[in-house]
Design an enzyme around this catalytic site. Structure first.
Site, PDB file in Angstrom:
ATOM      1  N   HIS A  98       0.907  -1.160   0.000  1.00 52.02           N
ATOM      2  CA  HIS A  98       0.000   0.000   0.000  1.00 52.02           C
ATOM      3  C   HIS A  98       0.938   1.200   0.000  1.00 52.02           C
ATOM      4  CE1 HIS A  98      -3.830   2.100   1.682  1.00 52.02           C
ATOM      5  NE2 HIS A  98      -2.917   3.048   1.474  1.00 52.02           N
ATOM      6  N   HIS A 100       3.250   4.071   0.484  1.00 51.11           N
ATOM      7  CA  HIS A 100       3.529   4.785   1.743  1.00 51.11           C
ATOM      8  C   HIS A 100       4.853   5.527   1.632  1.00 51.11           C
ATOM      9  CE1 HIS A 100       5.058   0.651   2.096  1.00 51.11           C
ATOM     10  NE2 HIS A 100       6.044   1.161   2.823  1.00 51.11           N
TER      11      HIS A 100
HETATM   12  P1  AMP Z   1       8.481  -0.636   3.484  1.00 52.23           P
HETATM   13  O1  AMP Z   1       9.641  -1.546   3.812  1.00 52.23           O
HETATM   14  O2  AMP Z   1       8.911   0.575   2.709  1.00 52.23           O
HETATM   15  O3  AMP Z   1       7.349  -1.383   2.846  1.00 52.23           O
HETATM   16  O4  AMP Z   1       7.993  -0.065   4.883  1.00 52.23           O
HETATM   17  C1  AMP Z   1       6.974  -0.666   5.625  1.00 52.23           C
HETATM   18  C2  AMP Z   1       6.995   0.007   6.978  1.00 52.23           C
HETATM   19  O5  AMP Z   1       5.755  -0.221   7.619  1.00 52.23           O
HETATM   20  C3  AMP Z   1       8.097  -0.489   7.923  1.00 52.23           C
HETATM   21  O6  AMP Z   1       8.922   0.617   8.307  1.00 52.23           O
HETATM   22  C4  AMP Z   1       7.317  -1.071   9.094  1.00 52.23           C
HETATM   23  O7  AMP Z   1       7.953  -0.845  10.330  1.00 52.23           O
HETATM   24  C5  AMP Z   1       5.993  -0.341   8.991  1.00 52.23           C
HETATM   25  N1  AMP Z   1       4.843  -1.028   9.550  1.00 52.23           N
HETATM   26  C6  AMP Z   1       4.418  -2.286   9.293  1.00 52.23           C
HETATM   27  N2  AMP Z   1       3.290  -2.564   9.971  1.00 52.23           N
HETATM   28  C7  AMP Z   1       2.965  -1.443  10.659  1.00 52.23           C
HETATM   29  C8  AMP Z   1       1.902  -1.088  11.547  1.00 52.23           C
HETATM   30  N3  AMP Z   1       0.930  -1.956  11.854  1.00 52.23           N
HETATM   31  N4  AMP Z   1       1.897   0.159  12.078  1.00 52.23           N
HETATM   32  C9  AMP Z   1       2.864   1.033  11.775  1.00 52.23           C
HETATM   33  N5  AMP Z   1       3.891   0.765  10.934  1.00 52.23           N
HETATM   34  C10 AMP Z   1       3.948  -0.452  10.390  1.00 52.23           C
HETATM   35 ZN    ZN Z   2      -4.331  -0.826   1.442  1.00 48.31          ZN
END
Ligand code: AMP
Ligand code: ZN
Length: 114
Positions: A98, A100
């Site tokens: 998703h 981000h």
């Molecule tokens: P990416 O590696 O760019 O896909 O980053 C995904 C990010 O989402 C990582 O930094 C995780 O620590 C963060 N993440 C995953 N699950 C959650 C959650 N439930 N709440 C907050 N951050 C999350």
């Molecule tokens: Zn989503």
């Protein structure tokens, strides 16, 4: 998307530390912070990746970047500097499908990223 963790956060179906929001975007604290300030800014609607962002979705991008900029001010990192990072695909380390943007700050950043 029912099984998407970031959709569930945006819909407030699961708990997270929400920082602020706009009509099309929402920001919450990363659960595993890589810097003193580590906030994720996402579109409220499910967009899997940059490759799935429609060419006319200017309002979504405007909300995402204005939110990131305003949060940098409110978190006190606008003057010292901060980084906005978008990981796309496996080799870049994208774990959640998703779109981000990572807003990172509060420490010195190296370049290039590892
Ligand atoms: P990416 O590696 O760019 O896909 O980053 C995904 C990010 O989402 C990582 O930094 C995780 O620590 C963060 N993440 C995953 N699950 C959650 C959650 N439930 N709440 C907050 N951050 C999350
Ligand atoms: Zn989503």
């Amino acid at each position: 998307m029912e099984d998407c963790i970031f959709c569930r956060i945006a819909n407030r179906e699961v708990g997270s530390e929400i920082v602020d929001e706009r009509p099309n975007a929402i920001a919450f604290k990363d659960i595993n912070p890589k810097a003193p300030v580590h906030i994720l800014v996402i579109p409220k609607e499910h967009i899997a990746s940059l490759d799935d962002l429609g060419r006319d979705e200017c309002e979504v991008l405007r909300d995402i970047f204005s939110l990131a900029s305003d949060i940098a001010v409110s978190e006190g990192i606008a003057q010292s500097g901060y980084r906005v990072v978008l990981n796309i695909g496996e080799e870049a380390g994208q774990e959640v499908d998703h779109l981000h943007f990572h807003l990172l700050g509060g420490r010195f950043m190296e370049w290039p990223p590892g």
